[in-house]
Design an enzyme around this catalytic site. Structure first.
Site: not given
Length: 670
Positions: A407-411
């Site tokens: 999820g957004s932890t990759l952003k």
């Protein structure tokens, strides 16, 4: 004429007799070769073939087979080498002198010996067997004794020497037949129910040949802490409890996936570890670190192998090996942090990883829900085993070794790739003012959605508000080739260098992103992106080390030194920029990680909620993440924490994880 033929006939007869005698004398292999063949059968444990090579007049086959099997297998004979010294003739016999060197449980055994072979009209040379063929000093009345001195299994301890695996005590529960009721059928039924055994197994134990009225017949091992069970057992006539040492795991379920457990060796174990000193009574690591560090933990038992006469007097010592206790394995793990993370997430399907972001030391590895590894030491019943395996939450499944949609932890890493490639400019706005977006009509009914609108639309706010649209566009602007090359620079599709093997993170099931919508989804950590929690933690160490990703490690060092796994994964300039943005995520009231902010130390991090949909427009299954780290290298307990919960649907998404991690940090940092 007749008298002339007589000498010729005599010569021919003599020649024929000589040929016959020569063939008879040399029928079959020579004694030296026979001796080597005989000895080769010992390692093959083919005692029948050995018996076929000895004096055919022997009528003690059963005794021969038993004697050789018990001695050679009892001492663990292996790698048997013989060297022929000389062979002498003694009439119809040949005496072969030789030297034997073999390995045993007690180490090397070497000796000089002789073997006598006699001729047999049908078989050629056969071995005149006596007990001295086994060992020169051994007579028929003597015994070969093996005395063992068991090595203590090494402990596993945390960074503060708190025991994670060591020696504990339990009750050995058994029966004394002479103290049982005359009709004990009802008692045995009750006992079987309490211990999770079958009545037949108890009866079988009581029927063993050695059992007498005053014998203690062990049946099961139980925890000393289960006072209710102890009281119930002691009510049954004939039940006796004796204290016994067992392998103990003080943290139990909170560290079971990490530490693992030991168990009795199986036939498969003995075959796999042949020649390593294991016997049917040995214990071996079955999972986790107990298995990974089995060689270091088990140590080496001490053995004395001796020949004793019929009176039990020692005649000679064949081999002696002093015992060597197992090593203590000291880990970087912090037991209190491990326990704290487990307590917060014990009911959730998830995993947590904690690291020192400046050294690479792994402070915690937690998988939930879990199981109590002590149960495998005390003896797990069939019903308990079935319950573990049939539990839909899969408590035996080690989640910190697996991969999940990040999820957004990759952003922040999509941002780092875009900054490096020049496709993201922090001074320019991007993204969309709305909460739903698609590139064009070619996407059909598919839209990228985000939770809320905001202004201005820039990188910092895109991270603070966790804007999916901004990072979908960022991935599209990069293109699949540059985006995936950037992920590979962060260690995707590579094996994580760590003591425990982890599933490698990926960006596509087939290794290549070819679909435009998948690329857009991948930019914000969905699509077919899968990340291992420890790998993700290693990626986040770049923000604490000028863009260098550290290699995580588990074995404690007195003077911890960081080791770079991937250098310059992010440029120092972009690292500084992104850290400031991640500080905003946790410390701005509108930030998705604000529930974890602190007044005593500055935290930075990123939340993530991966929604896995079966189709567009449906409610998806949600995976919640929070990656958070302290930004001050000078505090006494720097920490990087990555937590994942698979199933935050209806629980507040990633905020559910943030609040639990905040409680853990509260306890750890204070």
């Amino acid at each position: 004429m007749f008298w002339i033929l007589i000498p010729i006939i005599l010569v021919i007869a003599l020649l024929a007799a000589a040929v016959f005698f020569f063939k008879w004398k040399n029928k079959g292999p020579e004694p030296e070769k026979l001796l080597k063949t005989y000895m080769s059968y010992i390692e093959k444990q083919d005692y029948e073939k050995m018996y076929e090579m000895i004096d055919p007049d022997s009528e003690k086959k059963k005794e021969f087979l038993s004697r050789n099997e018990n001695i050679y297998e009892g001492i663990g004979a292996s790698d048997i080498q013989i060297k022929i010294k000389e062979t002498k003739e003694d009439g119809a016999k040949r005496i072969v002198s030789y030297t034997t060197v073999m390995q045993s449980l007690g180490g090397e055994i070497s000796f000089d010996n002789t073997a006598t072979f006699q001729r047999d009209k049908d078989k050629g040379y056969v071995l005149e067997w006596t007990d001295s063929v086994i060992f020169p000093d051994l007579s028929a009345e003597d015994k070969v004794r093996i005395y063992s001195d068991e090595a203590a299994r090494g402990q596993i301890v945390d960074r503060n020497n708190t025991v994670l695996a060591g020696t504990g005590q339990a009750w050995s529960c058994g029966l004394v037949p002479g103290k049982m009721n005359e009709d004990a059928s009802a008692d045995i039924t009750k006992l079987a129910g309490l211990l999770g055994l079958t009545e037949d197994s108890i009866q079988s134990s009581l029927s063993q040949n050695w059992v007498a009225d005053d014998s203690f017949v062990p049946l099961s091992t139980i925890s000393m802490s289960d006072e209710t069970l102890v009281d119930q057992l002691l009510e049954i006539p004939g039940v006796k409890l004796t204290a016994t040492e067992v392998r103990s795991y003080p943290l139990g379920a909170s560290a079971s996936h990490l530490i693992g457990y030991t168990g009795s060796v199986t036939a498969e174990d003995l075959e796999k570890h042949k020649g390593e000193g294991y016997t049917s009574d040995s214990v071996i690591g079955k999972s986790g670190l107990e298995s990974l560090y089995e060689k270091e933990l088990r140590g080496e038992n001490g053995y004395t192998i001796a020949i004793e006469d019929e009176n039990g007097e020692q005649k000679s010592i064949l081999a002696y090996r002093e015992k060597k206790d197992g090593e203590t394995i000291k880990l970087t793990i912090d037991a209190s942090l491990q326990q704290s993370l487990y307590d917060q997430f014990r009911e959730d399907e998830g995993a947590s990883v904690a690291m020192n972001p400046y050294t690479g030391e792994v402070l915690a590895l937690v998988s939930t829900p879990s199981y109590d590894n002590n149960a495998f030491i005390l003896g797990i019943s069939n019903s308990e085993w079935d319950a573990l395996n049939n539990d839909e939450k899969k408590p035996m499944y080690n989640r910190f070794r697996q991969t999940f949609a990040p999820g957004s932890t990759l952003k922040p890493f999509t941002a780092a790739i875009g900054l490096a490639e020049g496709t993201i400019n922090t001074n320019e706005s991007g993204g969309s003012q709305g909460t739903s977006w698609q590139k064009d009509e070619s996407w059909g009914s598919y839209f990228v959605t985000t939770l809320q609108g905001y202004s201005p639309v820039n990188l910092e706010n895109a991270l603070v508000y966790s804007d999916n649209i901004y990072f979908a566009q960022a991935a599209l602007n990069l293109g699949a080739e540059k985006f995936t090359a950037g992920l590979e620079k962060f260690g995707f599709n590579k094996e994580l260098p760590f003591e425990i093997r982890m599933t490698a993170s990926q960006y596509d099931n087939d290794g290549e992103i070819t679909d435009e919508i998948q690329l857009a989804d991948s930019g914000y950590g969905q699509g077919e992106i899968l990340s291992n929690p420890l790998h993700l933690a290693s990626m986040y160490t770049a923000f604490s080390n000028n863009g260098n990703m550290l290699k995580p490690y588990l074995l404690y060092k007195d003077d911890p030194q960081s080791e770079v796994w991937i250098s310059e994964a992010i440029s120092p300039e972009n690292t500084s920029l992104l850290v400031n943005d991640l500080i905003s995520v946790v410390n701005k009231p509108e930030g998705s990680g604000y529930a974890a902010h602190r007044d005593d130390t500055t935290l930075a991090g990123k939340t993530g909620t991966a929604e896995l949909k079966s189709e567009q427009g449906t409610q998806g299954h949600e995976i919640g993440w929070f990656s958070v780290f302290t930004t001050d290298a000078n505090i006494s307990k720097p920490i990087l924490l990555v937590s994942m919960v698979d199933g935050v649907d209806g629980k507040g998404g990633s905020n559910y994880v943030v609040e639990k991690d905040a409680a853990v940090l509260d306890q750890y940092l204070q």
